[in-house]
Motif scaffolding. Structure first.
Motif, PDB file in Angstrom:
ATOM      1  N   SER A 208       0.819  -1.217   0.000  1.00 53.08           N
ATOM      2  CA  SER A 208       0.000   0.000   0.000  1.00 53.08           C
ATOM      3  C   SER A 208       0.852   1.266   0.000  1.00 53.08           C
ATOM      4  O   SER A 208       0.405   2.325  -0.463  1.00 53.08           O
ATOM      5  N   SER A 209       2.096   1.186   0.506  1.00 59.09           N
ATOM      6  CA  SER A 209       2.957   2.369   0.538  1.00 59.09           C
ATOM      7  C   SER A 209       3.608   2.641  -0.817  1.00 59.09           C
ATOM      8  O   SER A 209       4.135   3.730  -1.037  1.00 59.09           O
ATOM      9  N   PHE A 226     -12.875   2.876 -15.601  1.00 59.56           N
ATOM     10  CA  PHE A 226     -11.475   2.474 -15.708  1.00 59.56           C
ATOM     11  C   PHE A 226     -10.615   3.178 -14.665  1.00 59.56           C
ATOM     12  O   PHE A 226     -10.843   4.350 -14.347  1.00 59.56           O
ATOM     13  N   CYS A 227      -9.617   2.466 -14.145  1.00 62.42           N
ATOM     14  CA  CYS A 227      -8.694   3.027 -13.161  1.00 62.42           C
ATOM     15  C   CYS A 227      -7.261   2.697 -13.559  1.00 62.42           C
ATOM     16  O   CYS A 227      -7.016   1.856 -14.415  1.00 62.42           O
ATOM     17  N   MET A 228      -6.323   3.367 -12.909  1.00 62.81           N
ATOM     18  CA  MET A 228      -4.909   3.092 -13.104  1.00 62.81           C
ATOM     19  C   MET A 228      -4.253   2.923 -11.741  1.00 62.81           C
ATOM     20  O   MET A 228      -4.757   3.431 -10.730  1.00 62.81           O
ATOM     21  N   VAL A 229      -3.135   2.191 -11.704  1.00 60.36           N
ATOM     22  CA  VAL A 229      -2.413   1.929 -10.455  1.00 60.36           C
ATOM     23  C   VAL A 229      -1.002   2.506 -10.619  1.00 60.36           C
ATOM     24  O   VAL A 229      -0.203   2.004 -11.417  1.00 60.36           O
ATOM     25  N   ARG A 230      -0.717   3.568  -9.855  1.00 54.68           N
ATOM     26  CA  ARG A 230       0.540   4.299 -10.010  1.00 54.68           C
ATOM     27  C   ARG A 230       1.567   3.829  -8.985  1.00 54.68           C
ATOM     28  O   ARG A 230       1.250   3.589  -7.822  1.00 54.68           O
ATOM     29  N   ARG A 231       2.797   3.710  -9.433  1.00 51.36           N
ATOM     30  CA  ARG A 231       3.922   3.369  -8.555  1.00 51.36           C
ATOM     31  C   ARG A 231       4.397   4.642  -7.880  1.00 51.36           C
ATOM     32  O   ARG A 231       4.701   5.647  -8.536  1.00 51.36           O
ATOM     33  N   GLU A 232       4.479   4.615  -6.534  1.00 46.18           N
ATOM     34  CA  GLU A 232       4.846   5.799  -5.763  1.00 46.18           C
ATOM     35  C   GLU A 232       6.270   5.659  -5.193  1.00 46.18           C
ATOM     36  O   GLU A 232       6.823   4.566  -5.104  1.00 46.18           O
ATOM     37  N   ARG A 241      12.002  -2.921  -5.735  1.00 40.96           N
ATOM     38  CA  ARG A 241      11.616  -3.055  -4.331  1.00 40.96           C
ATOM     39  C   ARG A 241      10.338  -3.905  -4.208  1.00 40.96           C
ATOM     40  O   ARG A 241      10.146  -4.613  -3.234  1.00 40.96           O
ATOM     41  N   SER A 242       9.497  -3.811  -5.216  1.00 36.30           N
ATOM     42  CA  SER A 242       8.262  -4.597  -5.246  1.00 36.30           C
ATOM     43  C   SER A 242       8.355  -5.642  -6.365  1.00 36.30           C
ATOM     44  O   SER A 242       8.920  -5.372  -7.433  1.00 36.30           O
ATOM     45  N   TYR A 243       7.814  -6.824  -6.123  1.00 37.39           N
ATOM     46  CA  TYR A 243       7.817  -7.875  -7.149  1.00 37.39           C
ATOM     47  C   TYR A 243       7.128  -7.386  -8.416  1.00 37.39           C
ATOM     48  O   TYR A 243       7.555  -7.720  -9.532  1.00 37.39           O
ATOM     49  N   TRP A 244       6.070  -6.559  -8.271  1.00 39.86           N
ATOM     50  CA  TRP A 244       5.270  -6.154  -9.420  1.00 39.86           C
ATOM     51  C   TRP A 244       5.896  -5.016 -10.204  1.00 39.86           C
ATOM     52  O   TRP A 244       5.330  -4.586 -11.226  1.00 39.86           O
ATOM     53  N   ASP A 245       7.096  -4.554  -9.795  1.00 46.14           N
ATOM     54  CA  ASP A 245       7.790  -3.520 -10.567  1.00 46.14           C
ATOM     55  C   ASP A 245       8.159  -4.005 -11.959  1.00 46.14           C
ATOM     56  O   ASP A 245       8.315  -3.198 -12.882  1.00 46.14           O
ATOM     57  N   LEU A 320      -7.143  -2.251  -3.485  1.00 52.29           N
ATOM     58  CA  LEU A 320      -6.474  -1.147  -2.805  1.00 52.29           C
ATOM     59  C   LEU A 320      -7.542  -0.263  -2.178  1.00 52.29           C
ATOM     60  O   LEU A 320      -8.360   0.335  -2.883  1.00 52.29           O
ATOM     61  N   GLY A 321      -7.553  -0.210  -0.843  1.00 49.57           N
ATOM     62  CA  GLY A 321      -8.603   0.535  -0.167  1.00 49.57           C
ATOM     63  C   GLY A 321      -9.948  -0.110  -0.428  1.00 49.57           C
ATOM     64  O   GLY A 321     -10.126  -1.318  -0.262  1.00 49.57           O
TER      65      GLY A 321
END
Length: 464
Positions: A208-209, A226-232, A241-245, A320-321
């Motif tokens: 989540s971070s 439609f939505c998008m998921v942004r890497r922060e 740092r994340s597997y999904w990178d 997410l949320g």
């Protein structure tokens, strides 16, 4: 005025029409009576023209639907074909009347009621059935699935889901996945007609971070579905740092790349012939489909012999949320960054909550509408999402959902659908700015609207 030499039977038709008009307000309300009045006025005019002798028929039909369209309540979805349907029925009635006059029928001999053959008695019983009886019979015989059929389908789906889960953990032990679960109408007791599909939810565990969902209204598409998921925090937590990178595209999690990885693992790497032998049913991937879909033949011996198919759709899912996002390529199309926001769980949970609170028949009404749309070619563009939201909107204004008003609520849902089709807008219950009719063209809306409008005065046509 009607022509003075009207054919026999026209007075009866006119009387029926006048009776419908006089009682329409009680059944349909003021607005519904206005719409019905327009349609029946046109029918009376068509009957009048049909009753004139050839030498008095006008060269041009002046009493056309274009005249009636000046009335604000006139539905545009009747313009195309109602006149042809009415004329066809008038011609058929005329031919029957002429035949009955040309061929004298013998007078039937009096018979004792007890001497009626079983077929005749059965026909008489059907004739006296009310619409409420017909609707209940339709629900029992055409809507509901047998407990055995549902149990067999659920067990097969669970067996296949277990195999997929084990293979994914073996092939990609480092892939952070949540508990895979079966979902959909089969699991929620909302599937109708036949048990033929289920969904396997594959939840991706995202930090989540590091990941933030972007609402569809705030994306470049501006679409609330439609939505998008942004890497922060890439400056503090770089890629890797994340597997999904590894599925990033321009700083966003790509639904296409996630689907491709699962597709290569599940669809291309699993030993389906071996699984077919283990489960004693034929399992194979559906090739050429944008979805990750499996086809199963032979849930039971009888279904194998009849060639019936059962489908399982594998859905990569991000939670997410309060947002549930799915990689559904058949909906999002060629947009690599886009995820589809599903409201299915919220809608079905709300319906179940409302029914539990007042012992209502909302879900029963929904299932009946689904079966009607599934069995009627003209209504198949009305999907379960449309119908769920219509029932939810109705629940805001209608407090009585007891079994005794089941037929009333069914007919009310038909009327509500006509109103939404007339405007071309059906707002989502949980996202009012989302029009669920977006994507339907004018021809689709006209065809569905005409069929439902015809059912206002003759609802039995939906139960054929």
């Amino acid at each position: 005025m009607y022509y003075s030499g009207k054919r026999r039977g026209e007075d009866g038709i006119a009387a029926v029409i006048d009776f419908l008009l006089s009682n329409a307000r009680l059944v349909l309300g003021v607005s519904g009576a206005a719409v019905l009045g327009i349609a029946t006025l046109a029918v009376k005019r068509l009957i009048e023209r049909a009753g004139r002798p050839p030498d008095e028929k006008p060269d041009k039909m002046t009493d056309s639907w274009e005249e009636l369209s000046l009335v604000s309540a006139s539905p545009k979805l009747l313009h195309k074909s109602i006149e042809g349907v009415v004329m066809k029925r008038i011609d058929t009635a005329t031919q029957k009347a002429e035949l009955s006059q040309a061929i004298p029928l013998p007078s039937p001999e009096p018979q004792c009621c007890d001497a009626d053959p079983p077929q005749r008695r059965k026909h008489m019983d059907l004739c006296v059935m009310t619409f409420v009886d017909r609707l209940q019979q339709y629900y029992r015989t055409r809507v509901c699935l047998s407990a055995e059929e549902v149990s067999v389908a659920q067990q097969r789906a669970l067996d296949i889901a277990t195999e997929i889960k084990a293979f994914l953990h073996y092939k990609h032990p480092d892939m952070p996945l949540g508990d895979m679960t079966l979902a959909g109408s089969l699991i929620d007791n909302l599937q109708v007609v036949k048990a033929d599909h289920a969904c396997l939810i594959v939840p991706l565990q995202l930090e989540s971070s590091l990941w933030t969902p972007i609402a569809g209204e705030d994306t470049f598409l501006g679409h609330p579905k439609f939505c998008m998921v942004r890497r922060e925090n890439l400056e503090y937590f770089p890629r890797g740092r994340s597997y999904w990178d590894r599925h990033l595209l321009a700083g966003y999690l790509s639904s296409r790349l996630v689907s491709e990885q699962l597709g290569k693992t599940v669809m291309e790497s699993m030993n389906w012939p071996l699984l077919t032998g283990t489960l004693e049913c034929e399992v194979r991937p559906v090739l050429g489909s944008p979805e990750l879909k499996l086809e199963i033949k032979g849930l039971s011996q009888s279904s194998y012999e009849s060639g019936e198919r059962f489908y399982i759709t594998v859905l990569p899912t991000v939670r997410l949320g309060e947002m549930t996002l799915m990689a559904q390529r058949e909906i999002t199309g060629s947009f690599d960054y886009v995820w589809y926001q599903s409201l299915y769980t919220s809608e079905t949970a709300r319906l179940a909550e409302l029914d539990k609170a007042d012992s209502g028949v909302r879900r029963k009404c929904l299932k009946t509408l689904k079966a009607v749309c599934c069995n009627c070619t003209s209504l198949r563009k009305l999907n379960a999402s449309h119908l769920r939201n219509v029932i939810l909107h109705m629940s805001e204004n209608e407090a009585d959902w007891t079994e005794s008003v089941f037929a009333d609520r069914f007919l009310q849902a038909i009327t509500e659908l006509i109103g939404y089709l007339e405007t071309g807008i059906l707002p989502s219950y949980f996202k009012p700015n989302l029009n669920l009719f977006q994507g339907l063209n004018e021809d689709d809306i006209d065809e569905m609207g005409y069929m439902l409008y015809s059912a206002i005065t003759e609802p039995e046509i939906l139960l054929i």
